[in-house]
Design a protein around this motif. Structure first.
Motif, PDB file in Angstrom:
ATOM      1  N   UNK A  45       0.855  -1.181   0.000  1.00  0.00           N
ATOM      2  CA  UNK A  45       0.000   0.000   0.000  1.00  0.00           C
ATOM      3  C   UNK A  45       0.890   1.229   0.000  1.00  0.00           C
ATOM      4  N   UNK A  46       0.633   2.138  -0.915  1.00  0.00           N
ATOM      5  CA  UNK A  46       1.446   3.331  -1.084  1.00  0.00           C
ATOM      6  C   UNK A  46       0.586   4.578  -0.905  1.00  0.00           C
ATOM      7  N   UNK A  47       1.165   5.583  -0.309  1.00  0.00           N
ATOM      8  CA  UNK A  47       0.461   6.860  -0.189  1.00  0.00           C
ATOM      9  C   UNK A  47       0.668   7.654  -1.465  1.00  0.00           C
ATOM     10  N   UNK A  48      -0.400   8.285  -1.910  1.00  0.00           N
ATOM     11  CA  UNK A  48      -0.348   9.073  -3.140  1.00  0.00           C
ATOM     12  C   UNK A  48      -0.047  10.528  -2.789  1.00  0.00           C
ATOM     13  N   UNK A  49       1.053  11.049  -3.302  1.00  0.00           N
ATOM     14  CA  UNK A  49       1.420  12.440  -3.064  1.00  0.00           C
ATOM     15  C   UNK A  49       0.734  13.304  -4.114  1.00  0.00           C
ATOM     16  N   UNK A  50      -0.067  14.278  -3.700  1.00  0.00           N
ATOM     17  CA  UNK A  50      -0.720  15.149  -4.687  1.00  0.00           C
ATOM     18  C   UNK A  50       0.297  15.956  -5.467  1.00  0.00           C
ATOM     19  N   UNK A  51      -0.059  16.335  -6.681  1.00  0.00           N
ATOM     20  CA  UNK A  51       0.863  17.104  -7.512  1.00  0.00           C
ATOM     21  C   UNK A  51       1.145  18.475  -6.907  1.00  0.00           C
ATOM     22  N   UNK A  52       0.133  19.067  -6.279  1.00  0.00           N
ATOM     23  CA  UNK A  52       0.307  20.380  -5.671  1.00  0.00           C
ATOM     24  C   UNK A  52      -0.013  20.264  -4.187  1.00  0.00           C
ATOM     25  N   UNK A  53       0.930  20.592  -3.330  1.00  0.00           N
ATOM     26  CA  UNK A  53       0.799  20.425  -1.894  1.00  0.00           C
ATOM     27  C   UNK A  53       0.577  21.776  -1.232  1.00  0.00           C
ATOM     28  N   UNK A  54      -0.421  21.851  -0.353  1.00  0.00           N
ATOM     29  CA  UNK A  54      -0.682  23.057   0.412  1.00  0.00           C
ATOM     30  C   UNK A  54       0.441  23.238   1.440  1.00  0.00           C
ATOM     31  N   UNK A  55       1.223  24.340   1.357  1.00  0.00           N
ATOM     32  CA  UNK A  55       2.331  24.517   2.301  1.00  0.00           C
ATOM     33  C   UNK A  55       1.892  24.500   3.759  1.00  0.00           C
ATOM     34  N   UNK A  56       0.652  24.950   4.038  1.00  0.00           N
ATOM     35  CA  UNK A  56       0.187  24.988   5.416  1.00  0.00           C
ATOM     36  C   UNK A  56      -0.026  23.603   6.004  1.00  0.00           C
ATOM     37  N   UNK A  57      -0.095  22.580   5.139  1.00  0.00           N
ATOM     38  CA  UNK A  57      -0.322  21.215   5.625  1.00  0.00           C
ATOM     39  C   UNK A  57       0.975  20.500   5.986  1.00  0.00           C
ATOM     40  N   UNK A  58       2.107  21.133   5.709  1.00  0.00           N
ATOM     41  CA  UNK A  58       3.394  20.492   5.954  1.00  0.00           C
ATOM     42  C   UNK A  58       3.831  20.680   7.402  1.00  0.00           C
ATOM     43  N   UNK A  59       4.414  19.633   7.977  1.00  0.00           N
ATOM     44  CA  UNK A  59       4.909  19.721   9.351  1.00  0.00           C
ATOM     45  C   UNK A  59       6.142  20.610   9.392  1.00  0.00           C
ATOM     46  N   UNK A  60       6.298  21.410  10.456  1.00  0.00           N
ATOM     47  CA  UNK A  60       7.473  22.284  10.547  1.00  0.00           C
ATOM     48  C   UNK A  60       8.746  21.479  10.774  1.00  0.00           C
ATOM     49  N   UNK A  61       9.873  22.098  10.504  1.00  0.00           N
ATOM     50  CA  UNK A  61      11.162  21.435  10.745  1.00  0.00           C
ATOM     51  C   UNK A  61      11.294  21.114  12.227  1.00  0.00           C
ATOM     52  N   UNK A  62      11.799  19.918  12.526  1.00  0.00           N
ATOM     53  CA  UNK A  62      11.976  19.493  13.899  1.00  0.00           C
ATOM     54  C   UNK A  62      10.726  18.919  14.544  1.00  0.00           C
ATOM     55  N   UNK A  63       9.672  18.730  13.748  1.00  0.00           N
ATOM     56  CA  UNK A  63       8.412  18.214  14.297  1.00  0.00           C
ATOM     57  C   UNK A  63       8.514  16.717  14.563  1.00  0.00           C
ATOM     58  N   UNK A  64       7.984  16.280  15.694  1.00  0.00           N
ATOM     59  CA  UNK A  64       7.846  14.868  16.008  1.00  0.00           C
ATOM     60  C   UNK A  64       6.363  14.540  15.938  1.00  0.00           C
ATOM     61  N   UNK A  65       6.027  13.518  15.160  1.00  0.00           N
ATOM     62  CA  UNK A  65       4.630  13.188  14.934  1.00  0.00           C
ATOM     63  C   UNK A  65       4.238  11.907  15.663  1.00  0.00           C
ATOM     64  N   UNK A  66       2.944  11.720  15.809  1.00  0.00           N
ATOM     65  CA  UNK A  66       2.440  10.539  16.514  1.00  0.00           C
ATOM     66  C   UNK A  66       2.727   9.288  15.696  1.00  0.00           C
ATOM     67  N   UNK A  67       3.436   8.290  16.270  1.00  0.00           N
ATOM     68  CA  UNK A  67       3.730   7.056  15.528  1.00  0.00           C
ATOM     69  C   UNK A  67       2.512   6.160  15.377  1.00  0.00           C
ATOM     70  N   UNK A  68       1.461   6.432  16.160  1.00  0.00           N
ATOM     71  CA  UNK A  68       0.236   5.639  16.102  1.00  0.00           C
ATOM     72  C   UNK A  68      -0.892   6.495  16.674  1.00  0.00           C
ATOM     73  N   UNK A  69      -2.135   6.196  16.327  1.00  0.00           N
ATOM     74  CA  UNK A  69      -3.242   6.904  16.961  1.00  0.00           C
ATOM     75  C   UNK A  69      -3.385   6.465  18.410  1.00  0.00           C
ATOM     76  N   UNK A  70      -3.823   7.359  19.266  1.00  0.00           N
ATOM     77  CA  UNK A  70      -3.977   6.974  20.659  1.00  0.00           C
ATOM     78  C   UNK A  70      -4.246   8.170  21.542  1.00  0.00           C
ATOM     79  N   UNK A  71      -4.103   7.945  22.831  1.00  0.00           N
ATOM     80  CA  UNK A  71      -4.360   8.971  23.837  1.00  0.00           C
ATOM     81  C   UNK A  71      -3.050   9.370  24.501  1.00  0.00           C
ATOM     82  N   UNK A  72      -2.879  10.662  24.709  1.00  0.00           N
ATOM     83  CA  UNK A  72      -1.690  11.155  25.409  1.00  0.00           C
ATOM     84  C   UNK A  72      -1.894  10.909  26.905  1.00  0.00           C
TER      85      UNK A  72
END
Length: 400
Positions: A305-332
């Protein structure tokens, strides 16, 4: 019929954690045939030492093989997975929650469209194969799992196939140290569809999907430039440069290890290729929308299964440099840092909980906490930015 039993071990090492076969129990009642019945389960337990259960037995004439299909990622510390099952299809099922003398039985708690949440255990189904001989049952079960269509969440399916076809398992030598002796990353090498070939198939199918109702452009005197589609795989992205010329599909570069590739037939839902003189057909499905749009490819050599990258990406949707993201869905469930804190490489920043399992989020390098986007009790989706770290020499923490 004789029944083979085992005594599961509780240790976490290579000695006490191993399971030894017990003698077959005495028959109770009349016998209708010669043989033994064997249950086998590969299960990633949630114990502190991640003990792996591998049930195995000696040879016999009648065998039942049972595998538990889980929504988990064995290559990422067995992290549980959540999301919507875009498709759940297991071929050749002869019975569900019932007895059968030969063939495939499926005991499933999900179906296509089911939502896998974070509140309960990650098991999706038990897939059972019954055959006259142990090896026949193992190979039948591996074949069924390999051709099953399970889309939307990562599962342990490929690991089960690799385990079932391993020489030690087929010989009855597998025990609770199996995944210590054979780490999942090693077992999964060469399993499933090659990502580079999968990206080519996805690009061809996506191109066909985009021109539904339109005719493919014909031969032109002036060559058409290559189009590009991008599919992220792990930490890297695969760019497929392609065009359709007088000789059919033309690629900017062939996938590594492939000398020749010809397009035989293509469509939004299926692609047939001749790869080094062998023709194969892959089925294609799509699910998700926007940034979560994905394409699933199933074929005789496995799935991807592959993620499809859109041809045009909204810059506001991009994670900032140094961002750590959730490795899985869950509760903090715990946050160990505050704005402006200095952290070292490997320091735990917070913990997520899902499906009875806690997962720490650690700093990949030393830095300063400049953004803290979650608090204890928040529910987060996989990929959401949790915290942003800046290099120790960078500017002060950003305002909320």
């Amino acid at each position: 019929m004789g029944r083979l039993s085992i005594r599961p071990g509780r240790g976490n090492g290579r000695g006490s954690g191993r399971q030894r076969l017990a003698e077959p129990a005495k028959d109770r009642g009349p016998r209708t045939g010669v043989g033994q019945r064997l249950a086998h389960g590969f299960r990633s337990s949630r114990c502190a030492h991640h003990c792996r259960k591998v049930w195995a037995g000696n040879a016999g004439t009648s065998r039942e093989r049972v595998h538990r299909l889980y929504a988990e990622d064995p290559s990422a510390a067995w992290q549980p997975q959540a999301g919507r099952l875009g498709r759940f299809e297991v071929p050749g099922v002869g019975a569900s929650f019932g007895l059968l003398d030969n063939g495939i039985r499926l005991d499933a708690g999900v179906e296509s469209g089911s939502v896998i949440g974070t509140q309960y255990d990650a098991m999706l189904a038990k897939v059972i194969a019954v055959a006259p001989r142990r090896g026949d049952a193992a190979r039948a079960l591996a074949g069924v799992l390999r051709t099953a269509r399970v889309h939307g969440v990562t599962t342990n399916r490929d690991l089960l196939v690799a385990s079932l076809t391993h020489a030690d398992f087929l010989a009855g030598r597998a025990d609770t140290a199996f995944y210590q002796d054979n780490p999942p990353d090693q077992l999964l090498l060469g399993q499933g569809l090659d990502p580079a070939l999968g990206a080519v198939i996805a690009a061809v199918a996506d191109a066909a999907y985009g021109r539904v109702g339109q005719a493919r452009s014909g031969f032109r005197n002036v060559p058409v430039g290559y189009r590009t589609r991008t599919y992220p795989v792990g930490e890297r992205s695969i760019d497929v440069h392609y065009r359709f010329g007088r000789d059919g599909l033309e690629l900017g570069a062939l996938p590594a290890g492939i000398d020749g590739l010809l397009l035989i037939d293509d469509g939004p839902d299926a692609v047939r290729l001749d790869v080094d003189g062998v023709q194969r057909t892959w089925r294609v499905a799509r699910f998700g929308e926007g940034d979560d749009a994905r394409v699933a490819i199933d074929g005789p050599d496995g799935s991807i299964t592959l993620r499809r990258v859109p041809r045009f990406v909204d810059p506001s949707s991009q994670a900032p440099a140094g961002a750590l993201t959730a490795p899985m869905p869950g509760s903090v469930v715990r946050v160990a840092v505050s704005m402006g804190d200095r952290v070292g490489a490997g320091d735990p920043l917070m913990w997520l909980e899902a499906m009875k399992m806690e997962q720490p989020v650690r700093a990949p390098a030393a830095g300063i906490v400049t953004q803290l986007r979650v608090a204890v009790g928040d529910q987060v989706e996989q990929g959401v930015t949790l915290v942003v770290l800046a290099d120790l020499h960078d500017a002060s923490p950003a305002a909320d």
